[in-house]
Design a protein around this motif. Structure first.
Motif, PDB file in Angstrom:
ATOM      1  N   UNK A 262      33.353  50.779   5.739  1.00 23.80           N
ATOM      2  CA  UNK A 262      31.707  51.077   5.681  1.00 23.80           C
ATOM      3  C   UNK A 262      31.049  50.783   6.662  1.00 23.80           C
ATOM      4  N   UNK A 263      30.278  51.620   7.215  1.00 22.90           N
ATOM      5  CA  UNK A 263      29.195  51.316   8.213  1.00 22.90           C
ATOM      6  C   UNK A 263      27.977  51.397   7.417  1.00 22.90           C
ATOM      7  N   UNK A 264      27.237  50.057   7.212  1.00 25.21           N
ATOM      8  CA  UNK A 264      25.998  50.089   6.444  1.00 25.21           C
ATOM      9  C   UNK A 264      24.715  51.008   6.880  1.00 25.21           C
ATOM     10  N   UNK A 265      24.720  51.034   8.211  1.00 25.45           N
ATOM     11  CA  UNK A 265      23.537  51.895   8.680  1.00 25.45           C
ATOM     12  C   UNK A 265      23.767  53.366   8.505  1.00 25.45           C
ATOM     13  N   UNK A 266      25.046  53.912   8.560  1.00 24.88           N
ATOM     14  CA  UNK A 266      25.303  55.131   8.008  1.00 24.88           C
ATOM     15  C   UNK A 266      24.959  55.389   6.664  1.00 24.88           C
ATOM     16  N   UNK A 267      25.746  54.470   5.940  1.00 29.10           N
ATOM     17  CA  UNK A 267      25.334  54.576   4.600  1.00 29.10           C
ATOM     18  C   UNK A 267      24.051  54.566   3.943  1.00 29.10           C
ATOM     19  N   UNK A 268      23.040  53.933   4.490  1.00 26.13           N
ATOM     20  CA  UNK A 268      21.641  54.115   4.508  1.00 26.13           C
ATOM     21  C   UNK A 268      21.220  55.256   4.667  1.00 26.13           C
ATOM     22  N   UNK A 269      21.346  55.883   5.931  1.00 26.88           N
ATOM     23  CA  UNK A 269      20.725  57.029   6.399  1.00 26.88           C
ATOM     24  C   UNK A 269      21.296  58.467   5.748  1.00 26.88           C
ATOM     25  N   UNK A 270      22.582  58.599   5.554  1.00 25.69           N
ATOM     26  CA  UNK A 270      23.293  59.674   4.855  1.00 25.69           C
ATOM     27  C   UNK A 270      23.390  59.639   3.348  1.00 25.69           C
ATOM     28  N   UNK A 271      22.913  60.851   2.775  1.00 22.55           N
ATOM     29  CA  UNK A 271      23.058  60.547   1.216  1.00 22.55           C
ATOM     30  C   UNK A 271      24.453  60.980   0.768  1.00 22.55           C
ATOM     31  N   UNK A 272      25.121  61.803   1.426  1.00 21.66           N
ATOM     32  CA  UNK A 272      26.546  62.277   1.096  1.00 21.66           C
ATOM     33  C   UNK A 272      27.517  61.345   1.831  1.00 21.66           C
ATOM     34  N   UNK A 273      27.260  60.051   2.403  1.00 16.56           N
ATOM     35  CA  UNK A 273      28.255  59.260   3.160  1.00 16.56           C
ATOM     36  C   UNK A 273      29.217  58.660   2.453  1.00 16.56           C
ATOM     37  N   UNK A 274      30.336  58.815   2.678  1.00 15.63           N
ATOM     38  CA  UNK A 274      31.553  58.238   1.712  1.00 15.63           C
ATOM     39  C   UNK A 274      31.923  56.971   2.271  1.00 15.63           C
ATOM     40  N   UNK A 275      32.649  57.160   3.615  1.00 15.28           N
ATOM     41  CA  UNK A 275      33.023  56.013   4.308  1.00 15.28           C
ATOM     42  C   UNK A 275      33.341  56.336   5.806  1.00 15.28           C
ATOM     43  N   UNK A 276      33.812  55.334   6.436  1.00 14.82           N
ATOM     44  CA  UNK A 276      34.006  55.625   7.892  1.00 14.82           C
ATOM     45  C   UNK A 276      35.548  55.410   8.064  1.00 14.82           C
ATOM     46  N   UNK A 277      36.283  55.966   6.961  1.00 14.35           N
ATOM     47  CA  UNK A 277      37.673  55.640   7.229  1.00 14.35           C
ATOM     48  C   UNK A 277      38.440  54.526   6.172  1.00 14.35           C
ATOM     49  N   UNK A 278      39.667  54.740   6.266  1.00 19.61           N
ATOM     50  CA  UNK A 278      40.180  53.764   5.129  1.00 19.61           C
ATOM     51  C   UNK A 278      41.106  52.722   5.957  1.00 19.61           C
ATOM     52  N   UNK A 279      41.033  51.553   5.477  1.00 18.49           N
ATOM     53  CA  UNK A 279      42.030  50.439   6.288  1.00 18.49           C
ATOM     54  C   UNK A 279      42.858  50.242   5.128  1.00 18.49           C
ATOM     55  N   UNK A 280      44.267  49.871   5.661  1.00 19.83           N
ATOM     56  CA  UNK A 280      45.356  50.090   4.828  1.00 19.83           C
ATOM     57  C   UNK A 280      45.883  48.540   4.878  1.00 19.83           C
ATOM     58  N   UNK A 281      45.783  47.600   3.998  1.00 18.81           N
ATOM     59  CA  UNK A 281      46.740  46.443   3.848  1.00 18.81           C
ATOM     60  C   UNK A 281      48.058  46.915   3.685  1.00 18.81           C
ATOM     61  N   UNK A 282      48.894  47.008   4.238  1.00 20.27           N
ATOM     62  CA  UNK A 282      50.544  47.489   4.326  1.00 20.27           C
ATOM     63  C   UNK A 282      51.274  46.456   3.370  1.00 20.27           C
ATOM     64  N   UNK A 283      50.952  45.250   3.942  1.00 19.13           N
ATOM     65  CA  UNK A 283      51.644  43.931   3.212  1.00 19.13           C
ATOM     66  C   UNK A 283      51.080  42.603   3.514  1.00 19.13           C
ATOM     67  N   UNK A 284      51.186  41.759   2.860  1.00 17.99           N
ATOM     68  CA  UNK A 284      50.461  40.661   2.991  1.00 17.99           C
ATOM     69  C   UNK A 284      51.351  39.393   2.470  1.00 17.99           C
TER      70      UNK A 284
END
Length: 542
Positions: A262-284
């Motif tokens: 999430x980009x908090x600035x974009x989230x505030x500005x854009x109403x239909x903002x979903x995310x700035x991509x997905x980060x995947x934890x493949x294994x931990x």
């Protein structure tokens, strides 16, 4: 020598010195009853010998009215493998509120080395009074535990559909991991590599100490920030998220964990903002990075063998100029080297029976030269009881052998290697072999010795060479692979550096502890390196 480092050039100090903290828990059983109307009120005091004097380190709380106390307060002691650390546990019955120990009734004491305690993990012994007699049926039990969080975390991360930040191409993403600092600010822990020209990066797996990432607390928040790399250092922010190690550990190879970036600035500005991509934890995965003490506390025994040079270059042992001449004080350089190393290693071998071998001498009755003979003249049982036993066998054999030559090391190295090879069949971190060779000089069978060392480097084995006298020891330095990798005659490289060479002359005027520190400095890491390479954990884990 409790907390001092050697003043001599004993190699680099720091990480190779096996310094860590050990926690000692103390219980008493059947303590003497010193109180008339009630039971004793015992407390325990820990002393350490420093420069020949007992110095108080700490004391426990008082257990009121209790002859079988389990003290809640633990003693924490710095552990140095390469030193003899003498400890004394003294129990007293608290009579007054005085801090002076003579004001309280003495219930008995027990002395030992820290090495003895860690090598048996739990020690129960009788308490003794000042005159050396038993303190009734009083017993003390001391349990040891290493105080360090040696867990490491390995993370595999990827991204999908990250925001495009470059005008003429895709992004060049990298991740940064942060933990909360003591000042309330986020503190950078790890930065991944940059993956060029992609919105679907797959980063290389990385491993960091768990303490670094979350102070060992898997519930602590971890912040992950994603950036687009710019060569001018003005990296563009893509997005972020917060998680914890516990949450990331839900990821399995077949079931990765996906988190919105999430980009908090974009989230505030854009109403239909979903995310700035997905980060995947493949294994931990969380694993333990085992230390030398883990292996010792887990039950690994250090098997000690000594090899003594009886070649003619040492001189006639009846002549005071000989290196084998035993002075009126009962010492020579051979014995000094043997004591320095042996008195430390013997704590880590439960039966304290050590093979002692000689080389380069002619033996009765037929006076044939031998390069691996039992100095107690009992080939089927070359074992001596403790370092004292080796010293006695050494002194007793001197008049019965003829010093000869040549100086061949390979037979004794191969002798110990055969036992080390047998130990590998157990597939467990149960035994590690240490060969101490004490010699006055130049090796005659250098090629065979190189071959023997290269083969031994694949086994649970280390070789310590102490050079006595004033000969040229250049060949020994060559075997000690600190500056370059040792190779066999055929060019095969040693798998690891297992030889430590020290000239005794550098330590003639230093305190006797200094030689032991220099000689044993590399041993703990050699033990760990071998068992890790074999993927062998300590035998018993807590």
């Amino acid at each position: 020598m409790a907390h001092t480092m050697p003043p001599t050039p004993a190699g680099p100090l720091g990480s190779q010195y096996c310094v860590c903290k050990v926690e000692l828990s103390v219980c008493g059983q059947n303590l003497l009853d010193r109180d008339v109307t009630s039971k004793s009120d015992p407390f325990c005091v820990l002393f350490m010998e420093v420069n020949g004097k007992w110095v108080e380190l700490d004391r426990t709380e008082t257990a009121v009215n209790n002859l079988n106390p389990a003290f809640a307060k633990k003693f924490i002691v710095d552990y140095h493998f390469e030193e003899v650390q003498k400890l004394k546990f003294a129990l007293f019955d608290q009579d007054k509120s005085s801090m002076q120990l003579y004001e309280h009734d003495f219930l008995g004491e027990f002395s030992c080395t820290l090495g003895m305690i860690v090598s048996s993990k739990k020690t129960t012994r009788s308490l003794l009074l000042g005159n050396g007699k038993p303190a009734g049926k009083g017993m003390i039990t001391i349990a040891a535990q290493e105080l360090s969080d040696n867990r490491v975390i390995t993370l595999s991360m990827a991204g999908r559909k990250l925001d495009k930040k470059d005008l003429f191409g895709k992004s060049d993403p990298f991740l940064e991991f942060y933990k909360p600092g003591d000042d309330g600010k986020w503190m950078l822990v790890h930065r991944t590599e940059v993956i060029k020209y992609t919105l679907d990066p797959v980063w290389k797996p990385f491993t960091v100490p768990l303490v670094s990432l979350c102070d060992g607390d898997v519930e602590k928040p971890v912040k992950v920030m994603c950036y687009d790399y710019d060569s001018d250092g003005g990296h563009d922010f893509i997005g972020e998220f917060q998680t914890s190690v516990a949450r990331m550990c839900e990821a399995q190879d077949a079931f990765p964990l996906e988190v919105e970036c999430i980009n908090p600035k974009k989230q505030k500005k854009k109403k239909n903002y979903k995310n700035s991509g997905i980060i995947i934890v493949k294994s931990c995965k969380i694993t333990r990075d085992f230390s030398f003490l883990d292996y010792i506390l887990g039950g690994c025994q250090l098997m000690f063998t000594v090899g003594i040079d009886f070649t003619a270059s040492n001189g006639n042992p009846r002549d005071p100029s000989s290196l084998h001449y035993i002075s009126p004080m009962g010492t020579n350089e051979y014995l000094s080297a043997l004591w320095a190393v042996g008195q430390i290693i013997q704590d880590y071998d439960s039966d304290k029976m050590f093979p002692a071998l000689g080389f380069g001498a002619q033996l009765p009755p037929d006076w044939k030269v031998s390069h691996e003979f039992a100095i107690n003249f009992n080939p089927t049982n070359p074992f001596c009881s403790g370092v004292e036993g080796i010293v006695q066998a050494y002194s007793a054999c001197l008049p019965h052998i003829r010093f000869y030559g040549p100086t061949n090391f390979s037979p004794i190295i191969n002798h110990v290697a055969r036992f080390a090879a047998q130990a590998t069949q157990q597939q467990a971190a149960a035994q590690y072999f240490i060969l101490l060779i004490i010699t006055d000089g130049v090796i005659s069978d250098m090629d065979e010795t190189r071959d023997a060392v290269v083969q031994a480097s694949k086994l649970p084995m280390s070789i310590i060479i102490v050079g006595v006298g004033n000969a040229d020891f250049a060949a020994m330095e060559f075997l000690d692979g600190d500056s370059r990798v040792l190779r066999s005659q055929t060019g095969e490289e040693a798998l690891r550096d297992i030889v430590q060479f020290v000239p005794f002359r550098d330590f003639r005027n230093a305190p006797k502890e200094t030689l032991a520190k220099a000689v044993l400095a590399e041993l703990p890491q050699q033990v760990v390196q071998y068992f890790k390479h074999q993927n062998l954990p300590p035998i018993t884990l807590d």
